[in-house]
Design a protein around this motif. Structure first.
Motif, PDB file in Angstrom:
ATOM      1  N   GLU A   4       0.866  -1.169   0.000  1.00 51.33           N
ATOM      2  CA  GLU A   4       0.000   0.000   0.000  1.00 51.33           C
ATOM      3  C   GLU A   4       0.914   1.234   0.000  1.00 51.33           C
ATOM      4  O   GLU A   4       2.063   1.167   0.441  1.00 51.33           O
ATOM      5  CB  GLU A   4      -0.890   0.007   1.247  1.00 51.33           C
ATOM      6  CG  GLU A   4      -1.803  -1.201   1.376  1.00 51.33           C
ATOM      7  CD  GLU A   4      -2.914  -1.205   0.354  1.00 51.33           C
ATOM      8  OE1 GLU A   4      -3.345  -0.101  -0.058  1.00 51.33           O
ATOM      9  OE2 GLU A   4      -3.344  -2.299  -0.043  1.00 51.33           O
ATOM     10  N   LYS A   5       0.384   2.337  -0.463  1.00 46.05           N
ATOM     11  CA  LYS A   5       1.182   3.563  -0.570  1.00 46.05           C
ATOM     12  C   LYS A   5       1.786   3.965   0.781  1.00 46.05           C
ATOM     13  O   LYS A   5       2.983   4.275   0.866  1.00 46.05           O
ATOM     14  CB  LYS A   5       0.321   4.696  -1.125  1.00 46.05           C
ATOM     15  CG  LYS A   5       1.078   5.960  -1.401  1.00 46.05           C
ATOM     16  CD  LYS A   5       0.190   7.006  -2.043  1.00 46.05           C
ATOM     17  CE  LYS A   5       0.978   8.277  -2.310  1.00 46.05           C
ATOM     18  NZ  LYS A   5       0.165   9.290  -2.970  1.00 46.05           N
ATOM     19  N   HIS A   6       0.974   3.925   1.824  1.00 48.15           N
ATOM     20  CA  HIS A   6       1.465   4.338   3.149  1.00 48.15           C
ATOM     21  C   HIS A   6       2.534   3.369   3.677  1.00 48.15           C
ATOM     22  O   HIS A   6       3.455   3.777   4.375  1.00 48.15           O
ATOM     23  CB  HIS A   6       0.305   4.465   4.143  1.00 48.15           C
ATOM     24  CG  HIS A   6      -0.305   3.172   4.544  1.00 48.15           C
ATOM     25  ND1 HIS A   6      -1.256   2.521   3.778  1.00 48.15           N
ATOM     26  CD2 HIS A   6      -0.098   2.388   5.627  1.00 48.15           C
ATOM     27  CE1 HIS A   6      -1.608   1.393   4.374  1.00 48.15           C
ATOM     28  NE2 HIS A   6      -0.916   1.289   5.492  1.00 48.15           N
ATOM     29  N   GLN A   7       2.417   2.089   3.309  1.00 47.11           N
ATOM     30  CA  GLN A   7       3.417   1.111   3.746  1.00 47.11           C
ATOM     31  C   GLN A   7       4.761   1.394   3.084  1.00 47.11           C
ATOM     32  O   GLN A   7       5.807   1.382   3.740  1.00 47.11           O
ATOM     33  CB  GLN A   7       2.960  -0.306   3.395  1.00 47.11           C
ATOM     34  CG  GLN A   7       1.751  -0.768   4.163  1.00 47.11           C
ATOM     35  CD  GLN A   7       1.207  -2.079   3.627  1.00 47.11           C
ATOM     36  OE1 GLN A   7       1.192  -2.315   2.415  1.00 47.11           O
ATOM     37  NE2 GLN A   7       0.748  -2.938   4.537  1.00 47.11           N
ATOM     38  N   LEU A   8       4.722   1.650   1.795  1.00 54.68           N
ATOM     39  CA  LEU A   8       5.956   1.925   1.057  1.00 54.68           C
ATOM     40  C   LEU A   8       6.605   3.216   1.535  1.00 54.68           C
ATOM     41  O   LEU A   8       7.832   3.277   1.700  1.00 54.68           O
ATOM     42  CB  LEU A   8       5.665   1.984  -0.446  1.00 54.68           C
ATOM     43  CG  LEU A   8       6.893   2.030  -1.355  1.00 54.68           C
ATOM     44  CD1 LEU A   8       7.854   0.890  -1.064  1.00 54.68           C
ATOM     45  CD2 LEU A   8       6.453   1.998  -2.809  1.00 54.68           C
TER      46      LEU A   8
END
Length: 77
Positions: A4-8
């Motif tokens: 997910e964007k926030h994870q990356l």
């Protein structure tokens, strides 16, 4: 595998701060997850119980005679 964007974003930040690669961070995360899910074997549980036996004191002198009564009292609360 995709994040997910926030994870990356979080992984990139940690990678930048620590000098570790994202792959290394992911491997560590997977190891931690797998370790947390690992259930001890029956033998490990028995060994833990053996190590704990005798390490605590209730202060009562008649535990071996009245253990059923004390156990019933403990669970009745």
């Amino acid at each position: 595998m995709q994040f997910e964007k926030h994870q990356l974003q979080a992984l990139r930040q940690i990678s930048s701060e620590t000098g570790r690669s994202i792959a290394d961070l992911v491997r560590e995360g997977v190891d931690l997850y797998l370790q947390a899910r690992k259930r001890p074997s029956r033998q490990e549980l028995i060994e833990r119980a053996r190590r704990a036996a005798g390490k605590f004191s209730s202060g009562k002198k008649d535990i071996s005679v009245n253990h059923d009564r004390y156990l019933a009292e403990a669970y009745s609360d």
